[in-house]
Design an enzyme around this catalytic site. Sequence first.
Site, PDB file in Angstrom:
ATOM      1  N   ASP A  36       0.799  -1.224   0.000  1.00 19.37           N
ATOM      2  CA  ASP A  36       0.000   0.000   0.000  1.00 19.37           C
ATOM      3  C   ASP A  36       0.834   1.277   0.000  1.00 19.37           C
ATOM      4  O   ASP A  36       0.280   2.373   0.013  1.00 19.37           O
ATOM      5  CB  ASP A  36      -0.947   0.013   1.211  1.00 19.37           C
ATOM      6  CG  ASP A  36      -2.161  -0.881   0.988  1.00 19.37           C
ATOM      7  OD1 ASP A  36      -2.347  -1.321  -0.156  1.00 19.37           O
ATOM      8  OD2 ASP A  36      -2.902  -1.136   1.944  1.00 19.37           O
ATOM      9  N   ASP A 290     -15.560  34.902 -34.465  1.00 16.08           N
ATOM     10  CA  ASP A 290     -14.786  33.666 -34.538  1.00 16.08           C
ATOM     11  C   ASP A 290     -15.431  32.531 -33.745  1.00 16.08           C
ATOM     12  O   ASP A 290     -15.171  31.359 -34.011  1.00 16.08           O
ATOM     13  CB  ASP A 290     -13.362  33.886 -34.006  1.00 16.08           C
ATOM     14  CG  ASP A 290     -12.540  34.736 -34.957  1.00 16.08           C
ATOM     15  OD1 ASP A 290     -12.951  34.853 -36.123  1.00 16.08           O
ATOM     16  OD2 ASP A 290     -11.509  35.273 -34.539  1.00 16.08           O
TER      17      ASP A 290
END
EC number: 1.3.7.7
Length: 523
Positions: A36, A290
């Site tokens: 772990d 745009d």
Amino acid sequence: MELTLWTYEGPPHVGAMRIASSMKDIHYVLHAPQGDTYADLLFTMIERRGQRPPVTYTTFQARDLGGDTAELVKKNIKEAVERFKPKTLLVGESCTAELIQDQPGALAKGMGFDMPIVNLELPAYSKKENWGASETFYQLTRTLLKDKVSFSDKISPFRWKELGRRPKVNILGPSLLGFRCRDDVIEIQRILSEQGIDTNVVAPLGASPDDIERLIDAEINICLYQEIAEASCEWLKRNFGMEYTNTIPIGIKNTIEFINEVHEKLDLPLTNKEELENKSKLPWYSKSVDSNYLTGKRVFIFGDGTHAIAAAKIAKEELGFEVVGLGTYSREMARQVRATAKDLNVEALITNNYLEVEDAMKKAAPELVLGTQMERHSAKRLGIPCSVISTPMHVQDVPARYSPQMGWEGANVIFDDWVHPLMMGLEEHLIDMFKHDFEFVDGHQSHLGHTATNKNNILNSDEKKEKNSKEEIIWTESGRAELTKVPFFVRGKVKTNTEKYAILRGIPEISDETLYDAKAYFS
């Protein structure tokens, strides 16, 4: 139990590690087996931190299980306290150690240390990382402030007027391994300062136990990330009367709402909306010529609750996108996500299975995906532009530059990150259309990140044979040629609709004329 190669969240002890690693003068003793210790890599590799997390592992092995593992726990706790000398000690266990039931927190409290000890009982088999981080921060706040609780004296949000100073707030929730938390804090502090508001404490990121004890010096709390801070904010409100904000300042509208909410709670005059809007370029950019072709683009959103909800609001209200999918892996925020999805007339997807997300993505046929690192992988497979908006993330999503998601500058960053993939997608389509010209060659590397277009896979990203689920469909050469002219980010939807039309009309072969007829039929 489910076997998978990907998970959106780790176990709850990883959430506890995030809180411990975010703070100073705190140490976390984790009862865990040798395997772990992988969690260290999350901080050193993804966050690119120069130091290890303040975590001591008991690292028991199989041979230790035949003896007294409780003594191993006590030995590691004693060594950690002597070596690191923390002001507060967190003690917990990983999912594997939980099965042994050594009760490391109770053992630590019985060792006679002269410091606050927080016993973290995090149910590893029913909860996950964000819940673990929230619970750790809550237990830490509660442990350090419980002796100061007064049921008679509540904190007034107008106290700053009586004391003759600027109002103070706490910023709660930012942590390591959060999405752009470091930069979000800087941006929000800057916005608050412009409004004449001081920051008392930022926690857990960069805070110490002494700072946690100073939380009650502020008038209100800013709940910046609900997954991490909401439980602590509720406890502070319940026991000290401290109000907290609910608006997450991601996007222009939310940032304005956030500022006004803070002003209302502190009894400050409300600000001019038009004046605030000019602080970001997003409103003007989204209205510019745009950006006109972006209106109505289909977007699929999946991430943690905080960022998914905010992204849906920005996409719909600020950029003019059509949200065709919304979901989260954060079950703690499922209710809020479902409410947002209902407002957008879509069905919320609440899951931690990345394959379900990818399947929903295919069915929605979006032109842009906003998600986590895994959605980026899925979008590449499907040939759809993608921008990462949430953890879990890759190291490339932890930029060295200033790149917030919140506030005015965060809105600028969001516009760039979301719109540029669509612009690049248009350019990609032009390259695809004119690839027969001598300037272009098959196998040209795409700048979208996925591999070069394979003409054998151009009609289908996940099937080797071109079959419909109901019956086999044959595409003629003219049909294939016409389909390749369709922009890749809507090609999947066009193909599906054409095949539906062919089945409906009983057409065995799809030619270019069939594709035109299908287009007219579905228009």
